[in-house]
Design a protein around this motif. Structure first.
Motif, mmCIF file in Angstrom:
data_model
loop_
_atom_site.group_PDB
_atom_site.id
_atom_site.type_symbol
_atom_site.label_atom_id
_atom_site.label_comp_id
_atom_site.label_asym_id
_atom_site.label_seq_id
_atom_site.Cartn_x
_atom_site.Cartn_y
_atom_site.Cartn_z
ATOM 1 N N UNK A 222 0.779 -1.229 -0.222
ATOM 2 C CA UNK A 222 -0.108 -0.034 0.025
ATOM 3 C C UNK A 222 0.922 1.198 -0.004
ATOM 4 N N UNK A 223 0.544 2.254 -0.687
ATOM 5 C CA UNK A 223 0.920 3.638 -0.862
ATOM 6 C C UNK A 223 0.072 4.644 -0.597
ATOM 7 N N UNK A 224 -0.154 5.118 0.536
ATOM 8 C CA UNK A 224 -1.057 6.199 0.893
ATOM 9 C C UNK A 224 -0.941 7.521 0.247
ATOM 10 N N UNK A 225 -1.916 8.339 0.365
ATOM 11 C CA UNK A 225 -1.630 9.576 -0.426
ATOM 12 C C UNK A 225 -0.629 10.520 -0.025
ATOM 13 N N UNK A 226 -0.399 10.588 1.337
ATOM 14 C CA UNK A 226 0.716 11.278 1.796
ATOM 15 C C UNK A 226 2.175 10.910 1.080
ATOM 16 N N UNK A 227 2.268 9.690 0.972
ATOM 17 C CA UNK A 227 3.307 9.216 0.463
ATOM 18 C C UNK A 227 3.692 9.518 -1.194
ATOM 19 N N UNK A 228 2.546 9.407 -1.907
ATOM 20 C CA UNK A 228 2.469 9.714 -3.221
ATOM 21 C C UNK A 228 2.394 10.859 -3.484
ATOM 22 N N UNK A 229 1.976 11.905 -2.676
ATOM 23 C CA UNK A 229 2.292 13.376 -2.751
ATOM 24 C C UNK A 229 3.567 13.648 -2.548
ATOM 25 N N UNK A 230 4.448 13.096 -1.677
ATOM 26 C CA UNK A 230 5.784 13.455 -1.394
ATOM 27 C C UNK A 230 6.654 13.166 -2.464
ATOM 28 N N UNK A 231 6.330 11.885 -3.323
ATOM 29 C CA UNK A 231 6.953 11.338 -4.139
ATOM 30 C C UNK A 231 6.872 12.143 -5.416
ATOM 31 N N UNK A 232 5.520 12.621 -5.936
ATOM 32 C CA UNK A 232 5.080 13.495 -7.012
ATOM 33 C C UNK A 232 5.895 14.777 -6.937
ATOM 34 N N UNK A 233 5.852 15.460 -5.472
ATOM 35 C CA UNK A 233 6.725 16.693 -5.565
ATOM 36 C C UNK A 233 7.997 16.750 -5.663
ATOM 37 N N UNK A 234 8.872 15.345 -5.476
ATOM 38 C CA UNK A 234 10.311 15.158 -5.511
ATOM 39 C C UNK A 234 10.599 14.938 -6.663
ATOM 40 N N UNK A 235 9.830 14.881 -7.845
ATOM 41 C CA UNK A 235 10.204 14.523 -9.177
ATOM 42 C C UNK A 235 10.957 15.518 -10.031
ATOM 43 N N UNK A 236 12.132 15.311 -10.721
ATOM 44 C CA UNK A 236 13.004 16.349 -11.449
ATOM 45 C C UNK A 236 12.823 15.956 -12.815
ATOM 46 N N UNK A 237 12.538 16.663 -13.554
ATOM 47 C CA UNK A 237 12.111 16.101 -15.107
ATOM 48 C C UNK A 237 13.473 15.948 -15.675
ATOM 49 N N UNK A 238 13.555 14.772 -16.272
ATOM 50 C CA UNK A 238 14.662 14.235 -16.969
ATOM 51 C C UNK A 238 15.703 13.437 -16.238
ATOM 52 N N UNK A 239 15.480 13.632 -14.792
ATOM 53 C CA UNK A 239 16.359 12.892 -13.646
ATOM 54 C C UNK A 239 15.478 11.357 -13.784
ATOM 55 N N UNK A 240 16.335 10.356 -14.007
ATOM 56 C CA UNK A 240 16.058 8.943 -13.803
ATOM 57 C C UNK A 240 16.254 8.630 -12.332
ATOM 58 N N UNK A 241 14.953 8.431 -11.622
ATOM 59 C CA UNK A 241 15.146 8.360 -10.165
ATOM 60 C C UNK A 241 14.871 6.707 -9.977
ATOM 61 N N UNK A 242 14.564 5.854 -10.838
ATOM 62 C CA UNK A 242 14.225 4.606 -10.553
ATOM 63 C C UNK A 242 14.757 3.576 -11.685
ATOM 64 N N UNK A 243 16.188 3.477 -11.630
ATOM 65 C CA UNK A 243 16.907 2.933 -12.599
ATOM 66 C C UNK A 243 16.275 1.360 -13.233
ATOM 67 N N UNK A 244 15.865 0.677 -12.205
ATOM 68 C CA UNK A 244 15.484 -0.697 -12.236
ATOM 69 C C UNK A 244 14.207 -0.637 -13.146
ATOM 70 N N UNK A 245 13.400 0.421 -13.156
ATOM 71 C CA UNK A 245 12.272 0.393 -14.006
ATOM 72 C C UNK A 245 12.410 1.065 -15.509
ATOM 73 N N UNK A 246 13.420 1.530 -15.738
ATOM 74 C CA UNK A 246 13.970 2.244 -16.956
ATOM 75 C C UNK A 246 13.844 1.056 -18.238
#
Length: 246
Positions: A222-246
């Motif tokens: 489970x990934x609650x809304x607070x965690x999803x908000x944190x991850x959305x806000x941390x994104x940097x365009x063009x930056x690969x954050x999850x290499x194993x899902x590339x």
């Protein structure tokens, strides 16, 4: 209120959304590029509230419509039949599969803005593009459940986003609003919120092919809304954050 969900594309994500909709008491109209007869087994599995049709008929019949096809085929979506509809766009851009699309490679547009340009008479909402199909099925929980997960959404029309949020609530999910379609890159492949929040970290030392097999066997977390908000806000365009899902 959504009573009938139309699906253009009935693969892993489309089929899963159809299953969740049937469980929630909705009617579903399924379609794909191969014709209604190719969906006979899925319709039989889903039962009396499901039927197969052409993409245009699914578009016309659905109170809300899901477009869940490979992105390179976005211009095959029946724009006329979708006029006036809210369209959930689950599609992700992968140049290895879709070929290079200049506007996306240059970040001139996001994938959903490209779809919206084609569907000029519709309201496109990005959703359900950042989760593996079997996790999408497994993590659905009733409203108010302590272990309820959230999915990010984006769109240019507030009413359309609210309509999609209501549907996802019915299907078992909270939502996190990323903003307009211009911000929908925040849930694209390799961003922090893409798939990884809903699964454990893979074992070390796996080859890429092994990681792919592991993902489709992995447990759902489970990934609650607070965690999803944190991850959305941390994104940097063009930056690969999850290499194993590339």
């Amino acid at each position: 209120m959504t009573k009938t969900l139309g699906l253009i594309g009935s693969g892993m994500i489309g089929g899963t959304l159809a299953r969740l909709a049937i469980t929630a008491g909705l009617e579903v109209v399924l379609s794909n590029s191969r014709g209604p007869e190719s969906l006979a087994d899925l319709v039989a599995e889903l039962g009396d509230r499901a039927r197969a049709a052409s993409p245009a008929e699914a578009a016309e019949t659905g109170d809300l419509v899901v477009a869940t096809i490979p992105l390179h085929a976005y211009d095959k979506l029946p724009a006329s039949a979708l006029t006036g509809k809210t369209v959930i766009d689950t599609m992700n851009y992968r140049s290895s599969r879709d070929g290079h699309i200049a506007e996306l490679d240059s970040n001139e547009l996001t994938a959903s803005e490209l779809v919206q340009r084609h569907l000029a008479g519709s309201q496109v909402v990005k959703a359900c593009n950042n989760i593996v199909f079997h996790h999408l099925l497994a993590l659905a929980q009733p409203s108010g459940a302590a272990d309820r997960s959230a999915l990010p959404i984006a769109g240019d029309d507030a009413a359309a986003k609210a309509e999609v949020a209501r549907l996802l609530d019915t299907l078992g999910y909270d939502t996190v609003d990323m903003g307009t379609l211009a911000a929908s890159w925040r849930s694209a492949p390799t961003t922090p919120v893409y798939c990884a929040p809903y699964m454990p970290t893979p074992p070390e030392g796996l080859e890429q092919a092994e990681i792919g097999r592991w993902i489709f066997q992995s447990a759902a977390i489970p990934a609650p809304a607070g965690r999803i908000r944190e991850l959305v806000d941390s994104a940097v365009r063009g930056q690969v954050s999850v290499n194993w899902l590339a």
